[in-house]
Structure formats: C-alpha cells, structure tokens
Design an enzyme around this catalytic site. Structure first.
Site: not given
Ligand code: NCD
Length: 307
Positions: A57-58, A87, A108, A136
């Site tokens: 999703r993100t 590397k 991320r 997040h």
């Molecule tokens: C979450 C995350 O990556 O922190 N997912 C997200 O971004 N919607 C939650 C999770 O992974 O449980």
C-alpha cells in the site's frame, strides 16, 4: 508547520493547523480527481521511492499519488537486495546519489532513525514511509483523516489501539496525532508488546494500558487493530507466545457500539476475521483509499502547491 520543502520524519511535526491544511487539500484534490482522473499539478517533478522493506500500500499509493498529480516516478522496491547497498553503499551515499535524479525521496527502511539520518544529508525532502520500529507518519495522517471521515470529529473519542504496540510504527505515529485533540487512548497489548516509553512520554491525554480486549470493546469509538510484527522479533519463542493473541470476530463485536469504526493499517494476518469485512463498521478498505489522497495532498504541499 509550513509544508514547503519540509522533510516529513515524525508525527510530532504536525499541529491542529497543519492537519487542517492537509485535510482541506485532500478534500479539494478528491473533487478535482472526480473531474479529471489525472492532474498536472506536479508535471515538472520526479519522485523517487527507495524501499528497503516490503510494502504494498505505502509504495503503490505514493506512486499512484504522484502519477495522478502528473509527476514522474523512479523506484527501487527491493533496495536491500537490488541496490548498491548489497555492495556496501551507505544510506547517506545512496541519498546523495538519488537526490541528483529526483525532487523528493520516499524512504522506507529497516532501521529506526534512518529517515532522520537521510534527511541530515539530503537537499530534497525526505518523506518517511516507515523507519523500522520507529514511526510511519504518513500512515498516521491517513488514519487520522479516516477517523475524521468516519466519525465527523477528531475530538472526544475513545480510541483503542490493539496488538503489537511495541514494534508497530503506525501506532507510534497515530498516538501522537490523536494526542493533539481531546481524546482518550486505550493501549491493548500483551505484556511483552506494550507501547514503548518514548511514545508514552509524549502522550498528554488520558490513557489506559490493558491486555483485556473484551473489556474495552463496549467502551470505544475507534478500534485500531494491528498485526504482530513477526519480522522484528529476535527470539522466535517470544513471537510464538503472542501470535494470534487477539482476533476481532462478529461475536466479539456484538458488544461494541453501533457506530464503532474498525481500522487496520493492513496487511492483516489473522487479527480480524474476514467475516467482519461485510460489517458496515469495518473501515479498513475505505482507509486504504484515503492513503492515496492524503499522499497526494502531502506531495503537493511539500512542493508548495496549496490549492
Ligand atoms: C504497516 C507498516 O509497514 O508499518 N503497513 C502499512 O504501511 N500500511 C503495518 C504493518 O506492516 O503491519
């Protein structure tokens, strides 16, 4: 907060006023999207997504957001396996490189503090899309927007966050945003997955810590369910102890308020029974839709394009 050219690292950067600006921008963009499927507001911009951890999703909602705004996207989705990190390149060298190609970086990373570290060397905005067990913030923005959409308010709500509060970064950010309003928080988790002190120390609204889900179900207006973050456990036995500990079922929900809002950042494993999906109170897929909109709003504001 002034959005233009800002790094977005933590939920603690936001105030009532900046949330209001962001949510208004999202509302305006939604209307524009209904008229024109693709806009041209960011037609001269390139966004890089740099993901060192899995995401559905993100990453896709950020990329969809940029595409819908007319911008361009460059992407490395498995940065840990396929970028020069294998590397031995440092994160800061990677950032110094990617900033030569793009106008904004969505990052991320597996490590808490990575977004801040990236921001310390970056000449272009870094948007934190999850830093290990840290924060997040963009998820919390879409979660807060969803609460507002579903309940018509952000005040006087009883909000329960359930599951892995220790490693769950979405909760770490969300708790800070709901703390901006007159709400009450219920932290529901097993003993070994309690909300960490660094988050608790930021909470000024009333809160309760408990492991008893059944007891709080009838009390609350929002039920924010999270996955046990298996990948963060160093001891497999610790995970086995709490795996599957909470499960939201129609039976359990029979004691809940009629106007309850059930949320989950997703992915879900077994925390919410699929039988709950047809309950009108299940908001988690509406929550997903808000993700793209909020990220569109954030991107436009970071580029100084207030509508
Ligand atoms: C979450 C995350 O990556 O922190 N997912 C997200 O971004 N919607 C939650 C999770 O992974 O449980």
């Amino acid at each position: 907060m002034i959005f233009t050219n800002q790094h977005i690292i933590s939920a603690n950067q936001f105030s009532h006023e900046s949330l209001q600006i962001l949510f208004q921008q999202a509302d305006t963009l939604q209307k524009k999207l209904l008229q024109h499927g693709i806009l041209s507001i960011l037609a001269d911009k390139v966004m890089a997504t740099l993901f060192y951890e899995p995401s559905t999703r993100t990453r896709l909602s950020f990329e969809a957001a940029m595409n819908r705004l007319g911008g361009r996207v460059i992407s490395t989705s498995h940065a840990k396996q396929y970028s020069s990190v294998t590397k031995g390149e440092s994160l800061t060298d990677t950032i110094r490189t990617v900033q030569q190609y793009a106008d904004v970086i969505v990052l991320r990373h597996t490590d808490k503090g990575a977004a801040e570290q990236a921001a310390s060397v970056s000449t272009i905005p870094i948007l934190n899309a999850g830093d290990g067990e840290g924060e997040h913030p963009t998820q919390a923005l879409l979660d807060t927007y969803t609460i507002l959409q579903e309940t018509n308010t952000l005040d006087n709500l009883k909000i329960a966050v359930i599951g892995d509060l220790k490693y769950g970064r979405t909760v770490h950010s969300l708790a800070q945003l709901v703390n901006l309003f007159h709400n009450e928080l219920f932290f529901v988790s097993p003993e070994n997955l309690r909300i960490p002190d660094w988050i608790k120390s930021k909470i000024t609204i009333p809160y309760t810590q408990t492991d008893n889900l059944a007891e709080i179900i009838p009390l609350v207006d929002v039920l924010y369910v999270t996955r046990i973050q298996k990948e963060r456990f160093t001891d497999e036995r610790e995970y086995e102890k709490c795996k599957g500990i909470y499960k939201i079922t129609p039976d359990l929900l029979s004691a809940a308020k009629e106007k309850l809002v059930i949320m989950h950042p997703l992915p879900r494993v077994d925390e919410i029974s699929p039988l709950v999906d047809s309950d009108p109170r299940a908001a988690y897929f509406r929550q997903v839709k808000n993700g793209m909109l909020i990220r569109m709003a954030l991107l436009t504001l970071v580029f100084g394009k207030k509508l």
